[in-house]
Design a protein around this motif. Structure first.
Motif, mmCIF file in Angstrom:
data_model
loop_
_atom_site.group_PDB
_atom_site.id
_atom_site.type_symbol
_atom_site.label_atom_id
_atom_site.label_comp_id
_atom_site.label_asym_id
_atom_site.label_seq_id
_atom_site.Cartn_x
_atom_site.Cartn_y
_atom_site.Cartn_z
ATOM 1 N N ARG A 138 42.720 44.951 43.100
ATOM 2 C CA ARG A 138 41.423 44.403 42.710
ATOM 3 C C ARG A 138 41.429 42.910 42.974
ATOM 4 N N LEU A 139 40.275 42.401 43.411
ATOM 5 C CA LEU A 139 40.170 40.980 43.690
ATOM 6 C C LEU A 139 38.847 40.432 43.180
ATOM 7 N N PRO A 140 38.889 39.550 42.189
ATOM 8 C CA PRO A 140 37.669 38.838 41.816
ATOM 9 C C PRO A 140 37.404 37.762 42.859
ATOM 10 N N MET A 223 43.396 31.277 47.519
ATOM 11 C CA MET A 223 44.592 31.009 46.719
ATOM 12 C C MET A 223 45.687 30.235 47.453
ATOM 13 N N PRO A 224 45.967 30.515 48.725
ATOM 14 C CA PRO A 224 46.976 29.693 49.408
ATOM 15 C C PRO A 224 46.586 28.217 49.453
ATOM 16 N N PHE A 225 45.296 27.916 49.682
ATOM 17 C CA PHE A 225 44.826 26.522 49.674
ATOM 18 C C PHE A 225 44.929 25.922 48.278
ATOM 19 N N ARG A 241 41.140 37.432 32.825
ATOM 20 C CA ARG A 241 42.025 36.729 33.747
ATOM 21 C C ARG A 241 42.901 37.728 34.505
ATOM 22 N N MET A 242 43.278 37.341 35.703
ATOM 23 C CA MET A 242 44.155 38.187 36.503
ATOM 24 C C MET A 242 45.601 37.981 36.071
ATOM 25 N N THR A 243 46.360 39.053 36.031
ATOM 26 C CA THR A 243 47.765 38.938 35.634
ATOM 27 C C THR A 243 48.567 38.137 36.651
ATOM 28 N N THR A 244 48.099 38.111 37.905
ATOM 29 C CA THR A 244 48.815 37.391 38.949
ATOM 30 C C THR A 244 48.367 35.935 39.077
ATOM 31 N N ALA A 245 47.329 35.550 38.314
ATOM 32 C CA ALA A 245 46.876 34.152 38.309
ATOM 33 C C ALA A 245 46.434 33.783 36.894
ATOM 34 N N GLU A 300 50.597 36.799 45.515
ATOM 35 C CA GLU A 300 50.438 35.446 46.045
ATOM 36 C C GLU A 300 48.975 35.110 46.322
ATOM 37 N N PHE A 301 48.156 36.151 46.466
ATOM 38 C CA PHE A 301 46.744 35.941 46.740
ATOM 39 C C PHE A 301 45.881 36.140 45.501
ATOM 40 N N GLY A 302 46.501 36.217 44.335
ATOM 41 C CA GLY A 302 45.729 36.303 43.110
ATOM 42 C C GLY A 302 45.052 37.633 42.894
ATOM 43 N N SER A 303 45.642 38.705 43.396
ATOM 44 C CA SER A 303 45.064 40.030 43.188
ATOM 45 C C SER A 303 45.978 40.857 42.286
#
Length: 337
Positions: A138-140, A223-225, A241-245, A300-303
């Protein structure tokens, strides 16, 4: 008498062999193994269709999965970019492809569903055109500003957008970002103007120079930027909130209540692909998605990981068709011609 027993035994062996052959045929068919008159799948290149251009977040995503599906699928996988109409060109191309398993769409099924409401005539019926064979994450979307922007929080940005009135602007490159931005505008009664860009890369200079106040980027691009300090992600369009971010707040937390717009990525094929081939594609995709390296790459991409099989993925796309109809009405968006 001996001859009679031999004949009976021979008949028994023949029946047993025939039954065994039939069972083997069914098993082989279910596994995608070639049977009488069938070629092995895949016996030639499999095309992965990407809806956005080389270098975009979607392209990075599609190429990663195409490359990593290879060992599980057992054949050559190539990526073809079909760019235009907010991804609709690629979706229609895939929908009209021969249903033989050699054309795969790696895309957001949420976007396939969204276009049913974002366009007056998308050119396809999502419920009838595709089988979704699995999901991976999933990606917000993100509310992003340039590194030189004075805004450190979404509230800082909102104050500026309110002050600038119709001189304020936000950029979009994809349907999920369009809806997130439109909801923000509607909920806060802002007068900011949407600036659509063909690709995320096309907008970077305008964001850096301050010609545009903020962008609604997908996290694969942003996210990389954000992590290397070249952009600043102020908020996410998800409810939680995302668990990866975990360090990035949501729009809900930051003064834009009621926003929960999340895309999810998966693999789809045109309706009519034989069941054994669909099973083989789905298995390859999910096996690849479950690799620890894949989960690390996605993080790494916030997903957030979101791995489901064909049945649940198809149901979710059908639900998204209804949800996006509601989103578009809430955001007062006029369907495109």
């Amino acid at each position: 008498m001996h001859s009679k027993r031999l004949g009976t035994l021979s008949a028994a062996i023949t029946r047993r062999d025939m039954l065994g052959s039939g069972a083997a045929l069914v098993t082989a068919s279910a596994l995608g193994t070639p049977v009488w008159g069938q070629e092995k799948y895949p016996s030639r290149e499999v095309r992965v269709i990407c809806a956005f251009p080389a270098g975009s977040g979607a392209d990075v995503f599609a190429r990663y999965f195409a490359e990593n599906m290879r060992p599980f699928l057992g054949g050559t996988v190539i990526v073809e970019n079909k760019v235009g109409a907010s991804g609709n060109l690629a979706i229609n191309f895939a929908a009209r492809a021969k249903p033989d398993g050699y054309t795969i769409l790696i895309h957001a099924p949420s976007a396939i569903a969204a276009n049913m409401s974002l366009f007056k005539d998308p050119g396809y019926d999502a419920a009838k055109a595709f089988d979704v064979l699995g999901s991976v994450c999933r990606l917000p979307f993100t509310v992003t500003v340039g590194a030189k922007s004075p805004h450190k929080t979404l509230q800082d940005l909102i104050k500026t957008l309110q002050q600038k009135g119709d001189k304020a602007s936000y950029g979009t490159t994809a349907p999920t970002g369009q809806v997130a931005g439109a909801l923000m505008k509607d909920i806060l009664k802002l007068k900011m103007v949407e600036v659509p860009y063909r690709t995320a890369a096309d907008s970077v200079n305008d964001l850096e120079s301050g010609n545009i106040d903020c962008m609604m980027y997908d996290p694969i691009f942003a996210m990389p930027f954000h992590r290397n300090g070249k952009m600043r992600v102020l908020a996410l369009s998800s409810k939680e909130r995302m668990t990866t971010a975990p360090d990035i707040p949501t729009m809900n937390e930051s003064g834009v209540p009621g926003v929960d717009v999340v895309g999810w990525w998966g693999v789809a094929v045109p309706k009519g692909v034989p069941e054994p081939i669909k099973a083989q594609i789905s298995k390859a995709f999910i096996q690849m998605a479950e690799k620890p390296e894949t989960k690390k790459w996605l993080a790494e991409f916030g997903s957030d990981p979101f791995i489901v099989g064909p049945e649940d993925a198809q149901k979710l796309m059908l639900q998204d068709i209804k949800d996006w109809g509601r989103y578009v009405k809430i955001a007062n968006m006029e369907p495109k011609g």
